[in-house]
Structures are given as C-alpha cells and as structure tokens.
Design a protein around this motif. Sequence first.
Motif, PDB file in Angstrom:
ATOM      1  N   GLY A   1       0.833  -1.198   0.000  1.00 61.65           N
ATOM      2  CA  GLY A   1       0.000   0.000   0.000  1.00 61.65           C
ATOM      3  C   GLY A   1       0.864   1.242   0.000  1.00 61.65           C
ATOM      4  N   ASP A   2       0.586   2.164   0.916  1.00 60.85           N
ATOM      5  CA  ASP A   2       1.390   3.386   0.983  1.00 60.85           C
ATOM      6  C   ASP A   2       2.461   3.312   2.071  1.00 60.85           C
ATOM      7  N   LEU A   3       2.788   2.086   2.504  1.00 54.54           N
ATOM      8  CA  LEU A   3       3.844   1.888   3.501  1.00 54.54           C
ATOM      9  C   LEU A   3       4.965   1.030   2.932  1.00 54.54           C
ATOM     10  N   ILE A   4       6.173   1.365   3.316  1.00 54.24           N
ATOM     11  CA  ILE A   4       7.335   0.530   3.027  1.00 54.24           C
ATOM     12  C   ILE A   4       7.928   0.106   4.369  1.00 54.24           C
ATOM     13  N   TYR A   5       8.107  -1.195   4.512  1.00 50.58           N
ATOM     14  CA  TYR A   5       8.724  -1.769   5.699  1.00 50.58           C
ATOM     15  C   TYR A   5      10.168  -2.078   5.347  1.00 50.58           C
ATOM     16  N   LEU A   6      11.096  -1.397   6.012  1.00 58.63           N
ATOM     17  CA  LEU A   6      12.515  -1.601   5.757  1.00 58.63           C
ATOM     18  C   LEU A   6      13.073  -2.601   6.763  1.00 58.63           C
ATOM     19  N   SER A   7      13.684  -3.665   6.262  1.00 55.43           N
ATOM     20  CA  SER A   7      14.334  -4.644   7.132  1.00 55.43           C
ATOM     21  C   SER A   7      15.486  -3.984   7.872  1.00 55.43           C
ATOM     22  N   GLY A   8      15.865  -4.589   8.973  1.00 52.02           N
ATOM     23  CA  GLY A   8      16.957  -4.047   9.773  1.00 52.02           C
ATOM     24  C   GLY A   8      18.246  -3.922   8.986  1.00 52.02           C
ATOM     25  N   GLN A   9      18.900  -2.806   9.181  1.00 52.44           N
ATOM     26  CA  GLN A   9      20.219  -2.544   8.618  1.00 52.44           C
ATOM     27  C   GLN A   9      21.172  -2.278   9.771  1.00 52.44           C
ATOM     28  N   GLY A  10      22.452  -2.436   9.480  1.00 52.25           N
ATOM     29  CA  GLY A  10      23.474  -2.190  10.486  1.00 52.25           C
ATOM     30  C   GLY A  10      24.502  -1.200   9.999  1.00 52.25           C
ATOM     31  N   PRO A  11      25.506  -0.941  10.835  1.00 50.05           N
ATOM     32  CA  PRO A  11      26.541   0.035  10.517  1.00 50.05           C
ATOM     33  C   PRO A  11      27.626  -0.580   9.623  1.00 50.05           C
ATOM     34  N   THR A  12      27.253  -0.758   8.366  1.00 49.01           N
ATOM     35  CA  THR A  12      28.147  -1.395   7.396  1.00 49.01           C
ATOM     36  C   THR A  12      28.608  -0.364   6.379  1.00 49.01           C
ATOM     37  N   HIS A  13      29.908  -0.324   6.158  1.00 46.10           N
ATOM     38  CA  HIS A  13      30.470   0.530   5.111  1.00 46.10           C
ATOM     39  C   HIS A  13      30.383  -0.197   3.775  1.00 46.10           C
ATOM     40  N   GLU A  14      30.468   0.561   2.690  1.00 51.77           N
ATOM     41  CA  GLU A  14      30.367  -0.035   1.355  1.00 51.77           C
ATOM     42  C   GLU A  14      31.411  -1.112   1.097  1.00 51.77           C
ATOM     43  N   ASP A  15      32.577  -0.984   1.721  1.00 56.34           N
ATOM     44  CA  ASP A  15      33.638  -1.979   1.506  1.00 56.34           C
ATOM     45  C   ASP A  15      33.440  -3.223   2.369  1.00 56.34           C
ATOM     46  N   GLY A  16      32.318  -3.277   3.107  1.00 52.94           N
ATOM     47  CA  GLY A  16      32.014  -4.444   3.917  1.00 52.94           C
ATOM     48  C   GLY A  16      32.445  -4.340   5.372  1.00 52.94           C
ATOM     49  N   ARG A  17      33.221  -3.304   5.708  1.00 52.40           N
ATOM     50  CA  ARG A  17      33.627  -3.138   7.111  1.00 52.40           C
ATOM     51  C   ARG A  17      32.395  -2.917   7.983  1.00 52.40           C
ATOM     52  N   LEU A  18      32.404  -3.542   9.136  1.00 47.30           N
ATOM     53  CA  LEU A  18      31.314  -3.430  10.105  1.00 47.30           C
ATOM     54  C   LEU A  18      31.830  -2.774  11.373  1.00 47.30           C
ATOM     55  N   HIS A  19      30.931  -2.093  12.065  1.00 46.78           N
ATOM     56  CA  HIS A  19      31.244  -1.628  13.414  1.00 46.78           C
ATOM     57  C   HIS A  19      30.670  -2.660  14.371  1.00 46.78           C
ATOM     58  N   THR A  20      31.533  -3.240  15.165  1.00 43.69           N
ATOM     59  CA  THR A  20      31.136  -4.311  16.065  1.00 43.69           C
ATOM     60  C   THR A  20      31.511  -3.968  17.504  1.00 43.69           C
ATOM     61  N   GLY A  21      30.934  -4.712  18.421  1.00 38.06           N
ATOM     62  CA  GLY A  21      31.288  -4.584  19.828  1.00 38.06           C
ATOM     63  C   GLY A  21      30.094  -4.236  20.687  1.00 38.06           C
ATOM     64  N   LYS A  22      30.338  -4.280  21.974  1.00 42.62           N
ATOM     65  CA  LYS A  22      29.316  -3.965  22.968  1.00 42.62           C
ATOM     66  C   LYS A  22      29.357  -2.477  23.303  1.00 42.62           C
ATOM     67  N   VAL A  23      28.207  -1.823  23.139  1.00 41.55           N
ATOM     68  CA  VAL A  23      28.109  -0.425  23.525  1.00 41.55           C
ATOM     69  C   VAL A  23      28.098  -0.365  25.050  1.00 41.55           C
ATOM     70  N   GLY A  24      28.913   0.512  25.595  1.00 37.91           N
ATOM     71  CA  GLY A  24      29.066   0.606  27.042  1.00 37.91           C
ATOM     72  C   GLY A  24      30.290  -0.121  27.552  1.00 37.91           C
ATOM     73  N   ARG A  25      30.909  -0.929  26.689  1.00 39.19           N
ATOM     74  CA  ARG A  25      32.153  -1.614  27.052  1.00 39.19           C
ATOM     75  C   ARG A  25      33.222  -1.321  26.012  1.00 39.19           C
ATOM     76  N   ASP A  26      32.993  -1.742  24.767  1.00 42.13           N
ATOM     77  CA  ASP A  26      33.977  -1.578  23.690  1.00 42.13           C
ATOM     78  C   ASP A  26      33.765  -0.294  22.895  1.00 42.13           C
ATOM     79  N   VAL A  27      32.555   0.226  22.932  1.00 39.19           N
ATOM     80  CA  VAL A  27      32.140   1.324  22.071  1.00 39.19           C
ATOM     81  C   VAL A  27      31.453   2.376  22.928  1.00 39.19           C
ATOM     82  N   SER A  28      31.846   3.638  22.742  1.00 32.35           N
ATOM     83  CA  SER A  28      31.231   4.730  23.500  1.00 32.35           C
ATOM     84  C   SER A  28      29.874   5.102  22.905  1.00 32.35           C
ATOM     85  N   VAL A  29      29.102   5.861  23.656  1.00 36.45           N
ATOM     86  CA  VAL A  29      27.816   6.349  23.161  1.00 36.45           C
ATOM     87  C   VAL A  29      28.034   7.210  21.919  1.00 36.45           C
ATOM     88  N   ALA A  30      29.052   8.071  21.929  1.00 37.08           N
ATOM     89  CA  ALA A  30      29.319   8.938  20.775  1.00 37.08           C
ATOM     90  C   ALA A  30      29.673   8.117  19.535  1.00 37.08           C
TER      91      ALA A  30
END
Length: 162
Positions: free
Chosen positions: A41-70
């Motif tokens: 209809g007039d809605l599009i449901y977007l599947s989950g995406q993650g922090p992936t760069h075009e070259d395939g690099r991912l941002h991984t880790g636990k927020v609050g331990r390995d990764v800051s809020v910023a």
Amino acid sequence: MSAALSTLPDTAPYRRLAELGLMLPALPLPIGNFATHIHEGDLIYLSGQGPTHEDGRLHTGKVGRDVSVAQAYDHARLTGLNLLAVLHGALGDLGRVRRIVKLLGMVNAEPDFGDHPAVINGCSDLFVAVFGEAGRHARSAVGFGSLPRQITVEIEAIVAVS
C-alpha cells in the motif's frame, strides 16, 4: 559504489544530503533469506540494517564496554544512511517519502547500559535533517545481548510514501 548526486533526482532530501556532505551508499544486500524492504500500500517496511560501510567493514562490539555512546551514535547515523539507500532503491526518489512513521533501534549493549535513546538518535537526527518534520517519527530504542555479526546497532523502519 556511492550514488553520485548529479544522477539523483533534484528533490529536497538529496539537496539536504548534499548539504550534510553525505552520499547514499550502494544498496546493502540482505545477509539472509529476506527482502531488504516490502512495499505494501502506501507503507514501506525496511528490514533491519546495520553500521556497514560499502567496503564491507562493520562496526562491532558492545556499547558501554567496547564502544562509546558517541561512537555508537555515529554507527546509528551510518545505519540510517544505509536505510536511506534501501529506500532510494525501492522508490527511485526520496522525495516520495511522506513521513518516517516508526523506527525500531536495537543496541548491542552491556546489561547495565541505559542510554539506548542517545545511540539511536544518530539515525533519528539524520532522518529529521533529511526530511524535516516528515522525518520525525515514533520510535523504540532497546538493548540486546547480541546482534547479527556482533554489530553495534541495527535499525528497521516503517515509512509512508506517495
């Protein structure tokens, strides 16, 4: 390959992306047996995406331990850009977006982490910057014990289109 702005429609969302110094990345491919989006209809449901760069690099880790809020905020912003790439692929023109209706933001967080909304603001702030008031949305920001491939954030969206 990123979408060159000269080949994109000349509508407000693309001009705002250019003002922000951003380009749409290549269309992310699903990592499983699912579609990147469903147009009903007039809605599009977007599947989950993650922090992936075009070259395939991912941002991984636990927020609050390995990764800051910023850092995780920046990851959520990159995830939002990937969602916009899917939306562009589905519509051909982000100018057809009537409203970002709802986001579900998932944070790969330490059990005692409590600042999930500040992380997912990376995506929310991007959508408001690109779509103006139409980018303001309902949202949930929640923590998970893990996410696929140990990514820091995953975000899905529901979008009203014309």
